[in-house]
Design a protein around this motif. Structure first.
Motif, PDB file in Angstrom:
ATOM      1  N   SER A 130      -6.511   7.539  -8.829  1.00  0.00           N
ATOM      2  CA  SER A 130      -5.826   6.231  -7.990  1.00  0.00           C
ATOM      3  C   SER A 130      -4.868   5.634  -8.667  1.00  0.00           C
ATOM      4  CB  SER A 130      -7.017   5.485  -7.515  1.00  0.00           C
ATOM      5  OG  SER A 130      -7.815   4.904  -8.736  1.00  0.00           O
ATOM      6  N   ILE A 170       0.949   5.805  -0.294  1.00  0.00           N
ATOM      7  CA  ILE A 170       0.260   7.032  -0.158  1.00  0.00           C
ATOM      8  C   ILE A 170      -1.218   6.684   0.407  1.00  0.00           C
ATOM      9  CG2 ILE A 170      -0.540   9.061  -1.410  1.00  0.00           C
ATOM     10  CD1 ILE A 170       1.066   8.289  -3.716  1.00  0.00           C
ATOM     11  N   PRO A 171      -1.237   6.456   1.797  1.00  0.00           N
ATOM     12  CA  PRO A 171      -2.489   6.334   2.523  1.00  0.00           C
ATOM     13  C   PRO A 171      -3.096   7.496   2.535  1.00  0.00           C
ATOM     14  CG  PRO A 171      -0.441   6.421   4.005  1.00  0.00           C
ATOM     15  CD  PRO A 171       0.053   6.504   2.629  1.00  0.00           C
ATOM     16  N   GLN A 194      -5.786   7.090  -3.391  1.00  0.00           N
ATOM     17  CA  GLN A 194      -5.659   8.410  -3.364  1.00  0.00           C
ATOM     18  C   GLN A 194      -5.239   8.744  -4.837  1.00  0.00           C
ATOM     19  OE1 GLN A 194      -6.599   9.760  -0.438  1.00  0.00           O
ATOM     20  NE2 GLN A 194      -6.853   7.707   0.061  1.00  0.00           N
ATOM     21  N   TYR A 230      -9.474   1.827   5.210  1.00  0.00           N
ATOM     22  CA  TYR A 230      -8.265   1.768   4.469  1.00  0.00           C
ATOM     23  C   TYR A 230      -7.266   0.503   5.184  1.00  0.00           C
ATOM     24  CZ  TYR A 230      -3.671   2.562   2.856  1.00  0.00           C
ATOM     25  OH  TYR A 230      -2.249   2.642   1.831  1.00  0.00           O
ATOM     26  N   ARG A 247       5.215  -1.806   3.834  1.00  0.00           N
ATOM     27  CA  ARG A 247       4.839  -0.342   3.421  1.00  0.00           C
ATOM     28  C   ARG A 247       6.354   0.350   3.608  1.00  0.00           C
ATOM     29  NH1 ARG A 247       2.954   4.699   2.827  1.00  0.00           N
ATOM     30  NH2 ARG A 247       2.792   5.742   4.788  1.00  0.00           N
ATOM     31  N   ALA A 275       6.899   6.394  -2.247  1.00  0.00           N
ATOM     32  CA  ALA A 275       6.188   5.905  -3.273  1.00  0.00           C
ATOM     33  C   ALA A 275       6.961   5.425  -4.485  1.00  0.00           C
ATOM     34  CB  ALA A 275       5.201   6.576  -3.927  1.00  0.00           C
ATOM     35  N   PRO A 313       0.883  -1.185   0.002  1.00  0.00           N
ATOM     36  CA  PRO A 313       0.191  -0.030   0.042  1.00  0.00           C
ATOM     37  C   PRO A 313       0.887   1.230  -0.143  1.00  0.00           C
ATOM     38  CG  PRO A 313      -0.170  -1.001   2.296  1.00  0.00           C
ATOM     39  CD  PRO A 313       0.785  -1.785   1.332  1.00  0.00           C
ATOM     40  N   THR A 363      -2.641   2.438  -4.295  1.00  0.00           N
ATOM     41  CA  THR A 363      -3.186   3.755  -3.589  1.00  0.00           C
ATOM     42  C   THR A 363      -4.510   4.127  -4.107  1.00  0.00           C
ATOM     43  OG1 THR A 363      -2.866   6.005  -2.751  1.00  0.00           O
ATOM     44  CG2 THR A 363      -2.127   5.368  -5.060  1.00  0.00           C
TER      45      THR A 363
END
Length: 269
Positions: free
Chosen positions: A249, A165-166, A214, A175, A191, A195, A163, A212
């Protein structure tokens, strides 16, 4: 500026120059600031240092000397924040993974990508603390000059997904549940808090996928997207459409696990 190899050479020169400066400040005493607009909820990873800013200044110096007509897009200073739809642009993340940088963790990058009409055509991500340089032109991807490719692993216990960019700091229960589902479907999850480092590791086959929910900033994503695509991987949005800088995303993978990763990623929303 007509030959695509020129872009990859310029990206490497600029990223290396910035990375050398950033590395000289790694594991030193740093003054930290929170980044973001006033009133925005901030998390422990939302920090910036003067090293970020000076690294970007040094990268920009190389780029403007070599390609003065292009737009500069970057996380810090007064650079543009969006990639132009037409023409050339250079997209910079001086330190992707500042959280790691300030804590003495080794997964952080200085990343530079070249775009034409909004599409990446070359990239370089240097991991200075690990002495690794990932690069891509418009036909292949490389680690320290040697060709690399994504893994050929399929869904099963051997796969590792990440995962990235939370959501902003606050309620992350949905999430968290989604990440838990990913952990159950694949071999394991990691993680790295960078990124660009994560995407580079997918390109070389060390990791198999990343997600992600986002919309990633262009400086967090474009260099890594170019690396993965030129290494034979796949990058889409959560709906499976080809990823662009306007996507809301990101799902990146070796291609073999992409459909399963898309299905698992729905839970992150």
């Amino acid at each position: 500026m007509s030959q695509e190899n020129d872009f990859s050479e310029i990206a490497a020169a600029a990223a290396t120059t910035g990375a050398e400066f950033a590395r000289s400040n790694f594991e030193t005493k740093l003054d930290l600031e929170n980044k973001g607009e006033s009133g925005e909820p901030m998390g422990p990873a939302d920090v910036v240092t003067e090293t970020d800013r000076e690294t970007q200044r040094r990268v920009v110096e190389v780029l403007t000397e070599r390609d003065s007509a292009a737009t500069i897009v970057g996380e810090e200073n007064n650079a543009a924040k969006t990639v132009p739809e037409t023409g050339r642009a250079w997209v910079i993340d001086p330190i992707d993974g500042t959280f790691n940088f300030v804590r003495g963790l080794h997964y952080w990058t200085t990343s530079v990508a070249a775009t034409i009409d909004g599409e990446p055509v070359a990239a370089c991500s240097v991991l200075p603390a690990l002495n690794r340089t990932y690069s891509a032109n418009n036909t292949a991807a490389f680690l320290d000059g040697d060709p690399i490719s994504v893994s050929d692993r399929t869904v099963g216990q051997s796969t590792t997904v990440a995962p990235i960019i939370p959501p902003t700091y606050g309620d992350r229960s949905v999430y968290g549940d989604g990440v838990g589902d990913m952990f159950r479907r694949f071999g394991t999850t990691v993680r790295l808090c960078s990124a660009q480092a994560t995407l580079a590791l997918i390109a070389r086959g060390a990791l198999d996928g990343a997600v992600t929910p986002q919309r990633p900033n262009p400086w967090d994503s474009l260099a890594g997207v170019q690396l993965i695509r030129q290494a034979g991987g796949m990058v889409t949005d959560l709906d499976g459409e080809r990823w662009t800088v306007d996507s809301d995303s990101m799902v990146a993978s070796n291609g073999q696990i992409h459909e399963e990763l898309l299905d698992a990623a729905k839970g992150l929303r």
